[in-house]
Design an enzyme around this catalytic site. Structure first.
Site, PDB file in Angstrom:
ATOM      1  N   SER A  62      36.739  41.694  36.184  1.00  0.00           N
ATOM      2  CA  SER A  62      35.773  42.058  35.145  1.00  0.00           C
ATOM      3  C   SER A  62      36.437  42.843  34.018  1.00  0.00           C
ATOM      4  O   SER A  62      37.463  43.500  34.209  1.00  0.00           O
ATOM      5  CB  SER A  62      34.648  42.909  35.740  1.00  0.00           C
TER       6      SER A  62
HETATM    7  N1  SAH Z   1      35.186  43.100  40.970  1.00  0.00           N
HETATM    8  C1  SAH Z   1      36.185  42.069  40.918  1.00  0.00           C
HETATM    9  C2  SAH Z   1      35.725  40.884  40.133  1.00  0.00           C
HETATM   10  C3  SAH Z   1      34.957  39.977  40.953  1.00  0.00           C
HETATM   11  S1  SAH Z   1      34.595  38.412  40.281  1.00  0.00           S
HETATM   12  C4  SAH Z   1      37.464  42.588  40.346  1.00  0.00           C
HETATM   13  O1  SAH Z   1      37.533  43.770  39.959  1.00  0.00           O
HETATM   14  O2  SAH Z   1      38.443  41.847  40.330  1.00  0.00           O
HETATM   15  C5  SAH Z   1      33.333  37.973  41.422  1.00  0.00           C
HETATM   16  C6  SAH Z   1      33.795  37.729  42.825  1.00  0.00           C
HETATM   17  O3  SAH Z   1      32.636  37.427  43.598  1.00  0.00           O
HETATM   18  C7  SAH Z   1      34.720  36.519  42.990  1.00  0.00           C
HETATM   19  O4  SAH Z   1      35.894  36.926  43.621  1.00  0.00           O
HETATM   20  C8  SAH Z   1      33.917  35.541  43.865  1.00  0.00           C
HETATM   21  O5  SAH Z   1      34.714  34.816  44.777  1.00  0.00           O
HETATM   22  C9  SAH Z   1      32.979  36.494  44.583  1.00  0.00           C
HETATM   23  N2  SAH Z   1      31.743  35.876  45.104  1.00  0.00           N
HETATM   24  C10 SAH Z   1      30.983  34.902  44.542  1.00  0.00           C
HETATM   25  N3  SAH Z   1      29.920  34.625  45.322  1.00  0.00           N
HETATM   26  C11 SAH Z   1      30.000  35.461  46.399  1.00  0.00           C
HETATM   27  C12 SAH Z   1      29.183  35.672  47.557  1.00  0.00           C
HETATM   28  N4  SAH Z   1      28.070  34.964  47.774  1.00  0.00           N
HETATM   29  N5  SAH Z   1      29.555  36.617  48.448  1.00  0.00           N
HETATM   30  C13 SAH Z   1      30.693  37.354  48.240  1.00  0.00           C
HETATM   31  N6  SAH Z   1      31.495  37.202  47.166  1.00  0.00           N
HETATM   32  C14 SAH Z   1      31.162  36.273  46.247  1.00  0.00           C
END
Ligand code: SAH
Length: 207
Positions: A62
Site C-alpha cells: 500500500s
Molecule cells: N499490507 C500489505 C499490502 C497488502 S495487499 C503490505 O503492506 O504489503 C493485499 C493483500 O491481501 C494481498 O497480499 C492479497 O494476497 C491479500 N488477500 C486478498 N484476499 C485475501 C483474503 N481473503 N484473505 C487474506 N488475504 C487476502
C-alpha cells in the site's frame, strides 16, 4: 547509490506530516523502517514513491500515506492484540508489531506469506503470528481483537470480522468493488457498530 535515508525523511515530511498525520509513534516507526527492504529488487528504487508498488502475485504494497492513516486511526496501544488481513509484503505488519502487544496477520497467498515472514524475520520481529487462510473468516481461536486492519477491499464488511472485534475496539477497512471503494472506520461499543466513511480509496480486492 540511492539515499534511502533522505527519501524516507522526505516521505515522512511531504507525504505524511503535510497531509495531517500527527501520531508521533507512527511517524517515528515509519521514519525508522526501511520500506526498500519490503519490495522486490526491481522496484527498490521506487520504494518511497507516493503510490502503491507491485510485490508480485498481482498484489501491491500500500501507499505510505494509506498505511499511516489506517494505523493512526486505530490508536493502537502496547496492550493491544491486533488482527491484520492481507499480510502482503509485511510492511504494514512491521509497523503494527512495533505499536502493539501481538499481531495476528492473515494472508491467503502462500508465496506472499513466506515473503513477509522472511522480511519480518530479517528485522527481528518476534510478536507476529502468521496465518495462511481466508481473512474474511478472521481467526476465531484468537478472537476477540482490540483492533483490526484490513488491507484488501471486500464488497461488504464481513460479519465475522465485526463479531471478532472487542467491545471498545476499532477496525479500519476499505469497502467496495474494483472501481469504487471507501475507507471505513468501525467502532464497536456494547455490541453495537458505529460506521464512519472517510474518503475514497482503491485497494486490491479481498478475494
Ligand atoms: N499490507 C500489505 C499490502 C497488502 S495487499 C503490505 O503492506 O504489503 C493485499 C493483500 O491481501 C494481498 O497480499 C492479497 O494476497 C491479500 N488477500 C486478498 N484476499 C485475501 C483474503 N481473503 N484473505 C487474506 N488475504 C487476502
Amino acid at each position: 547509490m540511492i539515499d534511502f535515508f533522505k527519501l524516507r525523511n522526505d516521505m515522512i515530511k511531504y507525504q505524511l506530516i503535510s497531509r495531517g498525520i500527527k501520531d508521533e509513534s507512527v511517524l517515528k516507526i515509519m521514519g525508522n523502517l526501511p520500506r526498500e527492504d519490503f519490495v522486490p529488487e526491481t522496484v527498490r528504487k521506487n520504494a518511497y514513491n507516493d503510490s502503491p508498488l507491485p510485490i508480485g502475485e498481482g498484489q501491491t504494497i500500500s501507499q505510505p500515506y494509506m498505511v499511516a492513516i489506517m494505523t493512526e486511526l486505530l490508536k493502537i496501544t502496547k496492550q493491544d492484540v491486533v488482527l491484520e488481513i492481507g499480510t502482503g509484503s509485511g510492511y504494514q505488519t512491521a509497523i503494527l508489531s512495533r505499536l502493539c502487544k501481538t499481531v495476528h496477520t492473515v494472508e491467503i497467498n502462500e508465496n506472499l506469506l513466506n515473503y513477509a515472514k522472511g522480511n519480518l524475520n530479517k528485522i527481528g520481529c518476534k510478536n507476529v503470528f502468521f496465518h495462511l487462510s481466508d481473512g474474511k473468516k478472521g481467526i476465531r481461536e484468537h478472537a476477540p481483537f482490540d483492533k483490526i486492519l484490513v488491507a484488501a477491499a471486500p464488497e461488504n464488511i464481513p460479519n465475522e470480522l465485526t463479531l471478532q472485534l472487542k467491545n471498545g475496539g476499532k477496525m479500519t477497512i476499505p469497502v467496495g468493488n474494483r472501481f469504487e471503494q471507501e475507507l471505513i472506520v468501525i467502532k464497536k461499543n456494547n455490541n453495537s457498530i458505529l460506521k464512519r466513511s472517510l474518503f475514497s480509496v482503491l485497494f486490491v480486492p479481498l478475494i
